[in-house]
Design an enzyme around this catalytic site. Structure first.
Site, short mmCIF file in Angstrom:
data_model
loop_
_atom_site.label_atom_id
_atom_site.label_comp_id
_atom_site.label_asym_id
_atom_site.label_seq_id
_atom_site.Cartn_x
_atom_site.Cartn_y
_atom_site.Cartn_z
CG HIS A 84 -21.06 47.67 -13.63
ND1 HIS A 84 -21.31 48.72 -12.84
CD2 HIS A 84 -21.78 46.64 -13.36
CE1 HIS A 84 -22.46 48.38 -12.23
NE2 HIS A 84 -22.75 47.01 -12.08
CG ASP A 140 -19.69 51.29 -14.36
OD1 ASP A 140 -20.32 50.48 -14.90
OD2 ASP A 140 -19.87 51.18 -12.81
CB SER A 189 -24.45 47.13 -9.52
OG SER A 189 -25.14 47.41 -10.62
#
Length: 229
Positions: free
Chosen positions: A207, A173, A119
C-alpha cells in the site's frame, strides 16, 4: 508517504517552473498530509504544471478506534459491504470542487486540471470527478476504491463521461486489496467511456507508491495536460 499530522490547513504547493497553464490537485491518504505527495510530485514535475496537495481536516475515524487524524471522511470498515459515511463523502467532494473553482479563478480552466489521490484520497478524487459539473482533464486513482458505488449511476455523470482515468494498484496491497481496484475499474467501465480507462498493477507493491508507478503518473499527466503556447 508520511507527513506531519499537525500541518497547516493551507495546501502544500509545488509551483510551476514557468507560467502555470495547468494544475494537478492530488489528495493524500488516511492519516497523512499533503507534504509527502507534494515532494513526490516535485520529483515528476512538468514545468508548466502547478501541483496542489491539500491537507484533510482532522477528525475521529471509526476504523481506527475513533482516534483523531487527517481524514477526508469517516471510514467505518474496509469491508466492501460496510456502511459508508455518505454525508462526509459528499461534503468532502464539495470542498474539492471549491478548490477546483479557486484554480479556475486563478486562471487555469477546469479542463486543464487533473484530479488525483492515493487510497482514501484516490477514492475521493474518483467520486468528485464523477459527480462534479466541472469538466476535468483526467483522474489519477492510486490504491483505492469507488465510494458510494451502489448509488452512482451513468445518468448522474454530466461533463466527465469521456474523462481519462489512470487507475493503479499494488498486487501485494494488504490494506486495500487488489480486488477493490479490479471491482472499481469494472464499475468505471460501465459508467465512463471504457477506452479512456487504464488500469495498471505493480507486482510485489504493497500500500504505497513505486518509481514505475510515479513514471506512469508523469506520462499520464503530460498526455492529459499537453503544453500550450
Amino acid at each position: 508517504m508520511c507527513g506531519n499530522i499537525m500541518s497547516a490547513s493551507l495546501p502544500a504547493i509545488v509551483p510551476a517552473a514557468c507560467r502555470a497553464t495547468a494544475a494537478v490537485i492530488f489528495l493524500h491518504g488516511l492519516g497523512d498530509t499533503g507534504h509527502g505527495w507534494a515532494e513526490a510530485m516535485a520529483g515528476i514535475r512538468t514545468p508548466y504544471v502547478k501541483y496542489i496537495c491539500p491537507h484533510a481536516p482532522v477528525m475521529p475515524v471509526t476504523l481506527n478506534m475513533n482516534m483523531a487524524m487527517p481524514s477526508w471522511f469517516d471510514i467505518v470498515s474496509l469491508n466492501p459491504e460496510a456502511e459508508e459515511d455518505e454525508t462526509g463523502i459528499k461534503r468532502a467532494a464539495e470542498s474539492i470542487k471549491a478548490l477546483i473553482d479557486q484554480e479556475v479563478k486563478n486562471g487555469i480552466p477546469s479542463h486543464r486540471i487533473v484530479l488525483g489521490g492515493f487510497s482514501q484520497g484516490g477514492a475521493l478524487s474518483l467520486y468528485t470527478a464523477l459527480t462534479t459539473h466541472q469538466k476535468l482533464a483526467g483522474v489519477v486513482a492510486l490504491s483505492c476504491w469507488l465510494p458510494l458505488r451502489n448509488s452512482l449511476s451513468k445518468s448522474m455523470i454530466s461533463n466527465n463521461k469521456d474523462i481519462s482515468v489512470l487507475q493503479c494498484h499494488g498486487e501485494a496491497d494488504p490494506l486495500v486489496p487488489l480486488i477493490f481496484g479490479r471491482l472499481t475499474v469494472e464499475k468505471l467501465k460501465v459508467m465512463l467511456n471504457p477506452s479512456n480507462i487504464t488500469f495498471k498493477t505493480y507486482s510485489r507493491m504493497p500500500h504505497c507508491a513505486c518509481p514505475e508507478e510515479m513514471m506512469d503518473i508523469k506520462q499520464f499527466i503530460k498526455k492529459q495536460l499537453p503544453k500550450i503556447n
